[in-house]
Scaffold this motif. Structure first.
Motif, PDB file in Angstrom:
ATOM      1  N   UNK A 142       0.814  -1.210   0.000  1.00  0.00           N
ATOM      2  CA  UNK A 142       0.000   0.000   0.000  1.00  0.00           C
ATOM      3  C   UNK A 142       0.852   1.267   0.000  1.00  0.00           C
ATOM      4  N   UNK A 143       2.168   1.079  -0.029  1.00  0.00           N
ATOM      5  CA  UNK A 143       3.074   2.227  -0.023  1.00  0.00           C
ATOM      6  C   UNK A 143       4.377   1.837  -0.696  1.00  0.00           C
ATOM      7  N   UNK A 144       5.218   2.840  -0.961  1.00  0.00           N
ATOM      8  CA  UNK A 144       6.526   2.568  -1.546  1.00  0.00           C
ATOM      9  C   UNK A 144       7.379   1.735  -0.605  1.00  0.00           C
ATOM     10  N   UNK A 145       7.285   2.016   0.678  1.00  0.00           N
ATOM     11  CA  UNK A 145       8.053   1.244   1.652  1.00  0.00           C
ATOM     12  C   UNK A 145       7.619  -0.214   1.664  1.00  0.00           C
ATOM     13  N   UNK A 146       6.318  -0.448   1.500  1.00  0.00           N
ATOM     14  CA  UNK A 146       5.829  -1.834   1.403  1.00  0.00           C
ATOM     15  C   UNK A 146       6.421  -2.529   0.184  1.00  0.00           C
ATOM     16  N   UNK A 147       6.484  -1.799  -0.934  1.00  0.00           N
ATOM     17  CA  UNK A 147       7.033  -2.368  -2.162  1.00  0.00           C
ATOM     18  C   UNK A 147       8.513  -2.703  -1.988  1.00  0.00           C
ATOM     19  N   UNK A 148       9.246  -1.802  -1.348  1.00  0.00           N
ATOM     20  CA  UNK A 148      10.673  -2.043  -1.091  1.00  0.00           C
ATOM     21  C   UNK A 148      10.854  -3.286  -0.219  1.00  0.00           C
ATOM     22  N   UNK A 149      10.036  -3.393   0.816  1.00  0.00           N
ATOM     23  CA  UNK A 149      10.130  -4.549   1.715  1.00  0.00           C
ATOM     24  C   UNK A 149       9.824  -5.848   0.971  1.00  0.00           C
ATOM     25  N   UNK A 150       8.813  -5.812   0.103  1.00  0.00           N
ATOM     26  CA  UNK A 150       8.459  -7.005  -0.679  1.00  0.00           C
ATOM     27  C   UNK A 150       9.600  -7.398  -1.602  1.00  0.00           C
ATOM     28  N   UNK A 151      10.180  -6.406  -2.286  1.00  0.00           N
ATOM     29  CA  UNK A 151      11.268  -6.691  -3.221  1.00  0.00           C
ATOM     30  C   UNK A 151      12.508  -7.209  -2.502  1.00  0.00           C
TER      31      UNK A 151
END
Length: 328
Positions: A142-151
């Protein structure tokens, strides 16, 4: 910019300045220009953002001057063919070339038959707008930080779509990966349209995309907006944070459009073009039309634009070398 390019650019500027000092220049160029139709070369196919802004501004210049301003589309090789055609025309002010963000990327990707700095005379940067980071609602972020964590939890397994190998959108995503310390898997498409089609179809989980193409799907709930790639928030999407707000200090990967003329075009012509375009960009109609696409008006001097081109070219050149993006 390397020393050789800097020297060539300065020599081109000196030549243009000397031309503007010639006794015949003021009455011929400053007063009678344009005495015939002016051509704007658009190095992309009709129907895209470049074509739209070129035709929009051509109409405003036609109305202001009472002389026809014609748009000529010359697509091919990521815009390289049309640009080469335009900037190698006679330096008389009657052939202008619209350049987009890819202009400062292309020197790092393609082997060019022209010098992207020494062979042009910048006129004006007309507009600038961010990309939008969008994801399928099914992606658990739901956020850029979430995307970074997923990657980070799945190195090289999160796919992202782009409009093509070596495109601005591709490099913007690579810049994101570099600054965030993540590695994602690039899936190149032949244009933004096919990339968004697969994104909406669930074949690709996320992408960086132009606001005009992605905003309607965000509004409809078909895509989730995570961030914009500009330094400041978009007036069209004021609730969507910037990448800087997400913790990536200094991140900026905006799309822009501007006009250039061939090197050696007399300064009085450049000044007259710059003033006419700035006047057109100042109108409420233009601000509203471009604002509806999430674009900001960025009128400035030819020197402002030259400095911007220099800075942007350096940024992408450094990224291409560091990231190992394949050159063509």
């Amino acid at each position: 910019m390397n020393p050789a390019k800097t020297t060539r650019f300065l020599l081109g500027s000196v030549v243009a300045a000397l031309c503007s000092l010639a006794p015949v220049a003021p009455p011929v160029f400053a007063q009678s220009y344009p005495a015939k139709p002016v051509r704007i070369v658009v190095p992309f196919a009709p129907g895209g953002g470049s074509d739209f802004i070129a035709r929009f501004m051509a109409q405003r210049l036609t109305e202001a001057w009472g002389k026809q301003v014609i748009v000529e589309n010359k697509p091919g090789a990521g815009g390289v063919l049309g640009i080469e055609s335009g900037i190698k025309s006679a330096p008389d002010g009657y052939t202008l070339t619209l350049i987009a963000s890819s202009y400062t990327v292309n020197p790092s990707i393609y082997k060019l038959n022209f010098d992207p700095v020494a062979d042009i005379t910048p006129i004006i940067q007309m507009s600038q707008g961010p990309l939008l980071i969008v994801a399928r609602p099914s992606l658990p972020v739901k956020s850029t930080q979430d995307l970074i964590a997923l990657a980070k939890s799945k190195p090289g397994q999160v796919n992202f779509a782009s409009s093509g190998q070596g495109s601005v959108i591709h490099l913007a995503t690579e810049l994101f990966g570099s600054m965030a310390g993540i590695k994602m898997n690039h899936i190149p498409y032949k244009g933004t349209g096919p990339a968004l089609t697969d994104l909406l179809g669930g074949h690709i989980p996320m992408a960086f995309a132009p606001i005009p193409a992605s905003h309607p799907n965000v509004s409809a709930g078909k895509l989730r907006a995570l961030a914009v790639t500009s330094v400041t928030r978009s007036g069209l999407l004021p609730d969507v944070p910037t990448m800087i707000e997400a913790g990536l200090s200094g991140f900026d990967a905006s799309l822009y459009y501007g006009l250039v003329a061939p090197a050696g075009t007399p300064r009085p012509i450049i000044d007259k073009l710059n003033k006419a375009l700035r006047d057109a960009l100042a109108s409420d109609e233009v601000k509203k039309q471009l604002g509806n696409d999430g674009t900001e008006i960025t009128p400035g001097t030819p020197e402002d634009y030259a400095n911007f081109i220099d800075k942007d070219e350096k940024k992408w050149s450094q990224l291409v070398k560091a990231s190992g993006v394949e050159q063509e």
